[in-house]
Motif scaffolding. Structure first.
Motif, short mmCIF file in Angstrom:
data_model
loop_
_atom_site.label_atom_id
_atom_site.label_comp_id
_atom_site.label_asym_id
_atom_site.label_seq_id
_atom_site.Cartn_x
_atom_site.Cartn_y
_atom_site.Cartn_z
N ALA A 77 4.62 12.65 9.52
CA ALA A 77 4.02 12.85 8.20
C ALA A 77 2.51 12.68 8.20
O ALA A 77 1.83 13.21 7.32
CB ALA A 77 4.65 11.89 7.19
N GLY A 78 1.96 11.92 9.14
CA GLY A 78 0.52 11.70 9.15
C GLY A 78 0.13 10.56 10.06
O GLY A 78 0.90 10.14 10.93
N ILE A 79 -1.08 10.06 9.82
CA ILE A 79 -1.65 8.99 10.64
C ILE A 79 -2.27 7.94 9.74
O ILE A 79 -2.88 8.27 8.70
CB ILE A 79 -2.70 9.55 11.62
N VAL A 80 -2.15 6.69 10.15
CA VAL A 80 -2.78 5.58 9.45
C VAL A 80 -3.18 4.56 10.51
O VAL A 80 -2.51 4.44 11.54
CB VAL A 80 -1.85 4.95 8.39
N LEU A 110 2.25 2.53 0.67
CA LEU A 110 3.13 1.56 1.34
C LEU A 110 2.60 1.21 2.74
O LEU A 110 2.59 0.04 3.13
CB LEU A 110 4.55 2.12 1.45
N CYS A 111 2.16 2.21 3.48
CA CYS A 111 1.64 1.96 4.83
C CYS A 111 0.38 1.10 4.79
O CYS A 111 0.22 0.18 5.60
CB CYS A 111 1.36 3.28 5.53
N ALA A 112 -0.52 1.42 3.88
CA ALA A 112 -1.77 0.65 3.78
C ALA A 112 -1.47 -0.80 3.36
O ALA A 112 -2.12 -1.73 3.85
CB ALA A 112 -2.73 1.31 2.80
N GLY A 117 -1.59 -6.47 5.14
CA GLY A 117 -0.96 -7.74 5.47
C GLY A 117 -0.99 -8.03 6.95
O GLY A 117 -1.24 -9.16 7.39
N TYR A 118 -0.77 -7.01 7.76
CA TYR A 118 -0.82 -7.14 9.22
C TYR A 118 -2.22 -7.56 9.67
O TYR A 118 -2.37 -8.42 10.55
CB TYR A 118 -0.43 -5.79 9.84
N ARG A 145 -4.46 1.15 -6.38
CA ARG A 145 -3.08 0.66 -6.58
C ARG A 145 -2.85 -0.67 -5.87
O ARG A 145 -2.05 -1.49 -6.32
CB ARG A 145 -2.07 1.67 -6.04
N LEU A 146 -3.52 -0.84 -4.74
CA LEU A 146 -3.31 -2.04 -3.92
C LEU A 146 -4.21 -3.21 -4.32
O LEU A 146 -4.19 -4.25 -3.67
CB LEU A 146 -3.52 -1.70 -2.44
#
Length: 179
Positions: A77-80, A110-112, A117-118, A145-146
């Motif tokens: 789906a993509g890259i983060v 969601l990924c961000a 947190g990581y 949003r975050l």
């Protein structure tokens, strides 16, 4: 390394075998992705994607940026990932792009969130930022949003083509802020 975001989304640390699928998406979606992503114009053949991945993987493990492919229901789906990490000052930036067909599903948000947190718990960072081109409203909504704090605009912060620059909206979150 692999991070399960939820039952639909998995992040996998980028590897050389990912080059064909990454390049294929870039090549098929040049107009869509190229509107906001300067690297698209220079990614003319799979060799360019191979070289990008190789440049990441050649870095020593302790200095390497952690870049992940995003898999939604087993489809790319993509890259983060992180970029411009400053270990001395314990800060980094989260960058991302998503294939057009996976937009508006909350995937990057969601990924961000997971990577934020990581960054604080596993990488020991104190600051994470996200920069978005002024006018790229869908991208700007992610840090908003975050709960990231809008700090201002970095004028001409990203080169786009020969003589064009994008102003960038800069958002940040500190370890003491809630993710």
């Amino acid at each position: 390394m692999q991070i399960e975001v939820n039952q639909h989304i998995i992040l996998k640390e980028i590897n050389q075998a990912d080059a064909p699928v990454i390049f294929s998406v870039i090549d098929q979606q040049r107009d869509y992705l190229g509107k906001w992503l300067p690297f698209v114009a220079g990614t003319k053949e799979q060799r360019n994607t191979d070289e990008f991945i190789k440049s990441i993987l050649q870095q020593p493990a302790g200095e390497r940026e952690q870049i992940f492919t995003i898999w939604f229901e087993d489809e790319f789906a993509g890259i983060v990932g992180f970029k411009d990490t400053d270990r001395l000052n314990r800060k980094s930036e989260i960058g991302y792009w998503l294939s057009e067909g996976y937009q508006k599903k909350g995937i990057v948000t969601l990924c961000a969130r997971i990577l934020c947190g990581y960054a604080f718990s596993r990488l020991g960072l104190n600051r994470v930022q996200i920069k978005c081109a002024v006018g790229n409203v869908p991208s700007q909504k992610i840090p908003e949003r975050l709960g990231f704090v809008f700090e201002g605009v970095e004028r001409a912060g990203e080169r786009f083509g020969e003589n064009k620059y994008f102003d960038l909206r800069v958002y940040s979150k500190l370890k003491d802020d809630l993710c």
